[in-house]
Scaffold this active site. Structure first.
Site, PDB file in Angstrom:
ATOM      1  N   THR A  12       8.677   2.733  -9.163  1.00  0.00           N
ATOM      2  CA  THR A  12       8.137   1.866 -10.203  1.00  0.00           C
ATOM      3  C   THR A  12       6.989   2.550 -10.927  1.00  0.00           C
ATOM      4  OG1 THR A  12       6.340   0.652  -9.094  1.00  0.00           O
ATOM      5  CG2 THR A  12       8.620  -0.031  -8.609  1.00  0.00           C
TER       6      THR A  12
ATOM      7  N   SER B  24      -4.407   3.236   1.218  1.00  0.00           N
ATOM      8  CA  SER B  24      -5.838   2.958   1.155  1.00  0.00           C
ATOM      9  C   SER B  24      -6.563   4.258   0.816  1.00  0.00           C
ATOM     10  CB  SER B  24      -6.299   2.367   2.489  1.00  0.00           C
ATOM     11  OG  SER B  24      -7.675   2.073   2.485  1.00  0.00           O
TER      12      SER B  24
ATOM     13  N   LEU C 282       0.381  11.444  -6.054  1.00  0.00           N
ATOM     14  CA  LEU C 282       1.001  11.355  -4.728  1.00  0.00           C
ATOM     15  C   LEU C 282       2.298  10.557  -4.767  1.00  0.00           C
ATOM     16  CD1 LEU C 282      -2.159  10.735  -2.496  1.00  0.00           C
ATOM     17  CD2 LEU C 282      -0.916  12.877  -2.813  1.00  0.00           C
TER      18      LEU C 282
ATOM     19  N   ASN D 185       1.533   2.100  -3.501  1.00  0.00           N
ATOM     20  CA  ASN D 185       0.720   3.232  -3.920  1.00  0.00           C
ATOM     21  C   ASN D 185      -0.013   2.990  -5.234  1.00  0.00           C
ATOM     22  OD1 ASN D 185      -0.022   6.203  -4.012  1.00  0.00           O
ATOM     23  ND2 ASN D 185       1.275   6.073  -5.837  1.00  0.00           N
TER      24      ASN D 185
ATOM     25  N   THR E  25      -5.318  15.449  -7.268  1.00  0.00           N
ATOM     26  CA  THR E  25      -4.499  14.731  -8.242  1.00  0.00           C
ATOM     27  C   THR E  25      -5.392  14.388  -9.436  1.00  0.00           C
ATOM     28  OG1 THR E  25      -4.992  12.536  -7.368  1.00  0.00           O
ATOM     29  CG2 THR E  25      -3.168  13.743  -6.337  1.00  0.00           C
TER      30      THR E  25
ATOM     31  N   TYR F 128     -14.402   0.278  -6.116  1.00  0.00           N
ATOM     32  CA  TYR F 128     -13.197   0.895  -5.540  1.00  0.00           C
ATOM     33  C   TYR F 128     -13.242   0.799  -4.016  1.00  0.00           C
ATOM     34  CZ  TYR F 128      -9.786   4.437  -4.172  1.00  0.00           C
ATOM     35  OH  TYR F 128      -8.725   5.096  -3.585  1.00  0.00           O
TER      36      TYR F 128
ATOM     37  N   LYS G 126     -10.540  -1.205  -1.407  1.00  0.00           N
ATOM     38  CA  LYS G 126      -9.847  -0.615  -0.263  1.00  0.00           C
ATOM     39  C   LYS G 126     -10.243  -1.289   1.047  1.00  0.00           C
ATOM     40  CE  LYS G 126      -7.423   2.238  -2.663  1.00  0.00           C
ATOM     41  NZ  LYS G 126      -5.971   2.001  -2.815  1.00  0.00           N
TER      42      LYS G 126
ATOM     43  N   ASP H  78       4.360  -3.576 -13.914  1.00  0.00           N
ATOM     44  CA  ASP H  78       2.907  -3.720 -13.888  1.00  0.00           C
ATOM     45  C   ASP H  78       2.607  -4.599 -12.678  1.00  0.00           C
ATOM     46  OD1 ASP H  78       0.257  -4.371 -14.172  1.00  0.00           O
ATOM     47  OD2 ASP H  78       0.409  -5.110 -16.223  1.00  0.00           O
TER      48      ASP H  78
END
Length: 273
Positions: free
Chosen positions: A33, A135, A15, A84, A184, A149, A153, A57
């Protein structure tokens, strides 16, 4: 519409890269980045000085502040930050090692925090800005086998909701974007998986079989929504992405409200007076 200057972390693929290219195509300037900036060579070849690739990083706080400083000096301001960068850790809670859990939080929560802290002074000084935190619908409605995970979030959600109230007076808007599943490599090359315990194979198989191909969104289709969010004069605090996200959230909140209501007398009595 005046072109914008947009900093996107985690822009090497998925994304992040799709959105970076969408902004560049319409004439915006992008600071992209990535840990490996070779992944951005195609965008540099096409868009030249409109894109500034920055090796970053996000786990390194000093690097985050240096990247924002470099971007601000290069383009003379930053209108939008899209946080992101992140990845998914797949595995049951019992399976997760200490290092796996810490690494997940380091990137998904602390990396986002460092970038947020770095951008606030820039946006405050210029009197405007928009911080967009990526998120997930799992930041509202958790699922098994992605517990750490989910936790990362949920932390992002609380942090960002507080942030929105803190920086509103500086002219800075905050939005939390909550996508459902998209096609993705988030659950493939980008993912980390725990060492499996056979007892959890059944719930993993059930989760995998639940997601049919028709339930997976087209990542390219998210670009117009992100462009519209960036262009909004009054952006929402939360934006769901994908047709499955809203029904899922509506059901989760209906269930929560029903349970809370059924226990309301116990809750009120616990107040003590």
């Amino acid at each position: 519409m005046k072109s914008k200057i947009i900093l996107i972390t985690g822009a090497s693929r998925g994304l992040g890269k799709i959105w970076a290219e969408a902004f560049l195509k319409r004439g915006d300037k992008v600071i992209a980045t990535a840990r490996d900036i070779d992944s951005l060579k195609d965008l540099v070849a096409t868009y030249g000085e409109a894109i500034l690739p920055v090796k970053l990083d996000v786990n390194d706080r000093e690097q985050c502040f240096a990247a924002v400083k470099q971007a601000d000096e290069y383009f003379g301001g930053i209108d939008v930050l899209i946080n992101n960068a992140g990845y998914g850790l797949f595995g049951a809670i019992e399976e997760t090692t200490e290092q796996e859990a810490r690494d997940q939080m380091e990137t998904n929560v602390f990396g986002l925090l460092w970038m947020t802290q770095a951008i606030i002074p820039v946006m405050r000084e210029q009197g405007f800005g928009h911080i967009i935190q990526i998120s997930s619908v799992l930041g509202v409605a958790a699922t098994p086998i992605l517990g750490i995970y989910n936790a990362s979030k949920w932390a992002l959600e609380g942090l960002s909701e507080s942030l929105a109230a803190e920086v509103k007076g500086f002219g800075i808007a905050v939005s939390i974007v909550e996508p459902n599943a998209f096609g993705t490599d988030w659950n493939a090359a980008s993912a980390v998986r725990t060492k499996s315990i056979a007892l959890y194979d059944g719930i993993k198989e059930a989760l995998n079989s639940y997601f049919t191909p028709g339930m997976i969104g087209n990542p390219e289709a998210t670009a117009p929504a992100i462009l519209k969010l960036v262009d909004s004069e009054k952006p929402p605090l939360r934006l769901l992405l994908g047709k499955l996200a809203l029904p899922r959230v509506q059901q989760v909140y209906a269930d929560r409200l029903a349970v809370w209501d059924s226990w309301k007398e116990v809750s009120a009595a616990a107040h003590g007076h």
